[in-house]
Design a protein around this motif. Structure first.
Motif, short mmCIF file in Angstrom:
data_model
loop_
_atom_site.label_atom_id
_atom_site.label_comp_id
_atom_site.label_asym_id
_atom_site.label_seq_id
_atom_site.Cartn_x
_atom_site.Cartn_y
_atom_site.Cartn_z
N TYR A 83 -27.55 13.62 1.59
CA TYR A 83 -26.54 13.82 2.62
C TYR A 83 -25.16 13.31 2.21
O TYR A 83 -24.27 13.18 3.03
CB TYR A 83 -27.02 13.17 3.93
CG TYR A 83 -28.46 13.53 4.16
CD1 TYR A 83 -28.80 14.81 4.60
CD2 TYR A 83 -29.48 12.64 3.83
CE1 TYR A 83 -30.13 15.17 4.75
CE2 TYR A 83 -30.81 13.01 3.97
CZ TYR A 83 -31.12 14.27 4.43
OH TYR A 83 -32.43 14.65 4.56
N LYS A 84 -25.01 13.02 0.91
CA LYS A 84 -23.74 12.56 0.37
C LYS A 84 -23.67 12.97 -1.10
O LYS A 84 -24.67 13.41 -1.68
CB LYS A 84 -23.62 11.04 0.50
CG LYS A 84 -24.67 10.27 -0.30
CD LYS A 84 -24.56 8.78 -0.09
CE LYS A 84 -25.61 8.04 -0.94
NZ LYS A 84 -25.55 6.62 -0.73
N ARG A 104 -24.12 18.00 3.49
CA ARG A 104 -23.32 16.76 3.56
C ARG A 104 -22.43 16.72 4.80
O ARG A 104 -22.13 15.64 5.31
CB ARG A 104 -22.47 16.62 2.29
CG ARG A 104 -23.29 16.36 1.04
CD ARG A 104 -22.44 15.99 -0.14
NE ARG A 104 -21.48 17.02 -0.51
CZ ARG A 104 -21.69 17.97 -1.43
NH1 ARG A 104 -22.85 18.02 -2.06
NH2 ARG A 104 -20.75 18.85 -1.71
N ASP A 105 -22.02 17.88 5.30
CA ASP A 105 -21.13 17.95 6.46
C ASP A 105 -21.85 18.13 7.79
O ASP A 105 -21.20 18.18 8.84
CB ASP A 105 -20.12 19.10 6.27
CG ASP A 105 -19.16 18.85 5.13
OD1 ASP A 105 -19.00 17.68 4.71
OD2 ASP A 105 -18.56 19.84 4.64
N ASP A 106 -23.16 18.23 7.78
CA ASP A 106 -23.93 18.55 8.98
C ASP A 106 -24.29 17.26 9.73
O ASP A 106 -25.27 16.60 9.45
CB ASP A 106 -25.20 19.31 8.58
CG ASP A 106 -25.93 19.90 9.77
OD1 ASP A 106 -25.85 19.32 10.88
OD2 ASP A 106 -26.60 20.93 9.59
N ASP A 107 -23.47 16.92 10.72
CA ASP A 107 -23.67 15.68 11.47
C ASP A 107 -24.95 15.68 12.30
O ASP A 107 -25.60 14.64 12.44
CB ASP A 107 -22.46 15.41 12.38
CG ASP A 107 -21.22 15.07 11.58
OD1 ASP A 107 -21.35 14.60 10.42
OD2 ASP A 107 -20.10 15.26 12.10
N ILE A 108 -25.33 16.83 12.84
CA ILE A 108 -26.58 16.90 13.62
C ILE A 108 -27.77 16.61 12.73
O ILE A 108 -28.66 15.84 13.09
CB ILE A 108 -26.71 18.27 14.31
CG1 ILE A 108 -25.61 18.43 15.35
CG2 ILE A 108 -28.10 18.42 14.95
CD1 ILE A 108 -25.51 19.82 15.94
N LYS A 110 -27.72 14.85 9.99
CA LYS A 110 -27.65 13.42 9.62
C LYS A 110 -28.18 12.53 10.75
O LYS A 110 -28.86 11.54 10.48
CB LYS A 110 -26.22 13.03 9.28
CG LYS A 110 -25.73 13.60 7.97
CD LYS A 110 -24.30 13.16 7.74
CE LYS A 110 -23.64 13.86 6.61
NZ LYS A 110 -22.23 13.46 6.47
N ILE A 111 -27.92 12.90 11.99
CA ILE A 111 -28.42 12.11 13.13
C ILE A 111 -29.95 12.19 13.17
O ILE A 111 -30.63 11.17 13.36
CB ILE A 111 -27.80 12.61 14.45
CG1 ILE A 111 -26.32 12.20 14.50
CG2 ILE A 111 -28.56 12.07 15.66
CD1 ILE A 111 -25.53 12.88 15.62
N GLU A 112 -30.49 13.39 12.99
CA GLU A 112 -31.95 13.55 12.99
C GLU A 112 -32.58 12.76 11.84
O GLU A 112 -33.60 12.10 12.01
CB GLU A 112 -32.34 15.02 12.91
CG GLU A 112 -31.96 15.82 14.14
CD GLU A 112 -32.63 15.32 15.41
OE1 GLU A 112 -33.80 14.92 15.37
OE2 GLU A 112 -31.96 15.35 16.46
N LYS A 161 -34.04 22.15 7.20
CA LYS A 161 -33.00 21.81 8.18
C LYS A 161 -33.43 22.23 9.59
O LYS A 161 -33.25 21.47 10.54
CB LYS A 161 -31.67 22.47 7.81
CG LYS A 161 -31.01 21.87 6.60
CD LYS A 161 -29.59 22.37 6.37
CE LYS A 161 -29.42 23.84 6.40
NZ LYS A 161 -28.08 24.32 6.03
N LYS A 165 -33.97 19.63 12.64
CA LYS A 165 -33.09 19.72 13.81
C LYS A 165 -33.83 20.13 15.08
O LYS A 165 -33.44 19.73 16.18
CB LYS A 165 -31.96 20.72 13.55
CG LYS A 165 -30.94 20.24 12.56
CD LYS A 165 -29.89 21.33 12.40
CE LYS A 165 -28.79 20.94 11.50
NZ LYS A 165 -27.78 22.01 11.39
#
Length: 186
Positions: A83-84, A104-108, A110-112, A161, A165
């Protein structure tokens, strides 16, 4: 009748006794435990939903879990690096450059993943495979045609993904399988 339906789907409910037999009959699990299966203790700690969650303890499990380096690497490979921008991340470039950036830009997402990381650190969790990251899948890497390999990797990434999600929406394994089949369809 329900047991027959579960068996038809390829799944069966386990309890403490049958889980020990399952571990003994599964070469990969036996290997992880170094064939040291005496003294295994199984405790069901279900989450109150449809999931059966078991804690397996014993001398071999303690030895396996005591490998701090393995735990650190798993956390890095599964929950951090994909994620980075990270030194060991690898994908079929340039075909998947946009996909890697999207992860890397997918905040949802990253939260999961952060929530799963929290669960992982509190309970010994099953192995997860990540596609755009350090863990590599030989089946994909053996595809010589970069365009075909990238298509396979992209489908696997999209599948992972979606499952991450949408995981709260799944009530049966059949629903998960349907997602995989839908994404894998040509």
């Amino acid at each position: 009748m329900a047991a027959a339906a579960a068996a038809a789907d390829g799944f069966r409910a386990l309890d403490e006794a049958s889980l020990v037999e399952y571990i003994k009959a599964t070469p990969a699990l036996r290997a992880q435990l170094g064939e040291q299966l005496d003294g295994l203790v199984i405790k069901e700690v279900g989450d109150g939903n449809l999931n059966f969650v078991y804690i397996v303890t014993g001398p071999a499990v303690a030895e396996f879990c005591g490998n701090a380096e393995l735990c650190r690497l798993t956390e890095q490979v599964v929950f951090s690096d994909p994620y980075k921008v990270a030194q060991y991340n690898r994908w079929t470039s340039p075909h998947l450059d946009h996909d890697a950036e999207a992860v890397r830009d997918d905040d949802i997402l990253k939260i999961e993943v952060a929530e799963l990381k929290s669960m992982y650190t509190s309970v010994l969790h099953a192995s997860l495979i990540t596609i755009v990251g350090v863990a590599h899948v030989e089946d994909f890497e053996s595809i010589r045609d970069e365009t075909k390999r990238a298509l396979c990797e992209r489908r696997a990434l999209d599948c992972a993904k979606t499952i991450l999600k949408e995981r709260r929406k799944f009530e049966t394994i059949s629903q998960v399988i349907s997602v995989v089949q839908e994404i894998s369809a040509p």
